[in-house]
Write an enzyme that holds these catalytic residues in place. Structure first.
Site, PDB file in Angstrom:
ATOM      1  N   ARG A 179      19.202   0.656   2.817  1.00 43.33           N
ATOM      2  CA  ARG A 179      18.164   1.637   2.475  1.00 43.33           C
ATOM      3  C   ARG A 179      17.284   1.099   1.348  1.00 43.33           C
ATOM      4  NH1 ARG A 179      21.384   6.977   1.262  1.00 43.33           N
ATOM      5  NH2 ARG A 179      19.291   7.755   0.684  1.00 43.33           N
ATOM      6  N   CYS A 238      18.977   7.366  -6.954  1.00 41.69           N
ATOM      7  CA  CYS A 238      19.673   7.222  -5.670  1.00 41.69           C
ATOM      8  C   CYS A 238      18.853   7.974  -4.637  1.00 41.69           C
ATOM      9  CB  CYS A 238      21.099   7.749  -5.763  1.00 41.69           C
ATOM     10  SG  CYS A 238      21.218   9.486  -6.271  1.00 41.69           S
TER      11      CYS A 238
END
Length: 279
Positions: A179, A238
């Site tokens: 990601r 995050c």
């Protein structure tokens, strides 16, 4: 007691009925899960454990998930749970350390003096052979005197200011490498792929070994291997501010206290095409 961060199932079992100990289940689903952890808590929890819902004890005025609540919202919630700032709060999750550090960080930001995480979570408790119970848990109300430390929280505006003014701060992203490198889509729909300009990647799972934090030496080596300067200020992020707290705790364990958490994280940054990113 194991240390200033964790307690073992054995220690908790021995202190289960201590007046100053309050146990909190802070389990929360990953973005790809639709698990009702409050229902699971009702069905089975460590005796006396209450449920701390990170998605409800939150800023509900935003569409971003589990953002830090206003101090008064937090105070009201923990007062009802019978928690003061002087209680020893033992936090656990279902055993993977995904959400317990976020609850640890939340309590810490609002001035709790004594916070520990149960090693191994609920699974570790059960594997140690200790009993569980079901149903609601009630405690007499307490007064939690909040001492909010906003300097531990980073906003979108502060990220932009740091980028524009070349502030000597490091961004560390706790998402999985795929990601971070824009090789895998975000689990939340509508978000761009990539990361904050100049960010380093330390996936939160890298600090874990079977749901337990690795040693201080191992954690230090992991951050250094990823190019993190442990002498400079750090901002963690995050997907939504959850596992960024895993990094905050890991950094705290190795003595790096000058850390902010970007609460909006990629759920906020990745949703706005006007913000810069790297892939």
């Amino acid at each position: 007691m194991k240390n200033e961060y964790f307690v073992s199932p054995q220690w908790l079992n021995e202190h289960l009925h201590d007046e100053n100990v309050v146990i909190v289940d802070a389990s929360a689903p990953m973005p790809t899960q639709s698990i009702d952890y409050q229902q699971l808590w009702l069905e089975e929890h460590i005796p006396g454990a209450q449920f701390f819902d990170l998605d409800k004890v939150a800023n509900l005025q935003t569409n971003l998930p589990h953002m830090l609540p206003e101090p008064e919202i937090f105070r009201q919630a923990v007062n009802k749970m019978g928690i003061s700032e002087n209680h020893l709060v033992v936090i656990y999750d279902q055993g993977n350390m995904f959400s317990a550090p976020r609850a640890w960080w939340t309590f810490k930001v609002f001035g709790a003096h004594h916070i520990r995480i149960l090693e191994g979570g609920l699974q570790g408790w059960q594997q140690s052979g200790y009993s569980t119970e079901s149903g609601k848990v009630a405690r007499s109300p307490e007064v939690f005197n909040v001492q909010f430390t906003p300097e531990k929280v980073c906003s979108q505006a502060q990220i932009l200011a740091a980028l524009h003014n070349n502030v000597p701060v490091q961004f560390i992203d706790a998402r999985a490498e795929e990601r971070f490198q824009a090789k895998a889509p975000e689990p939340r729909p509508g978000l761009r792929m990539g990361h904050l300009p100049g960010a380093k990647n330390v996936p939160w799972t890298a600090l874990m070994d079977n749901g337990l934090y690795k040693s201080v030496e191992e954690i230090t080596a992991i951050f250094r291997k990823q190019g993190v300067n442990l002498d400079q200020p750090i901002i963690t992020s995050c997907g939504s501010g959850m596992t960024a707290a895993v990094l905050v705790l890991g950094l705290d364990m190795i003595g790096h206290k000058e850390v902010k958490l970007y609460d909006g994280s990629w759920a906020e940054w990745g949703a706005d095409d006007s913000f810069p990113l790297e892939k």
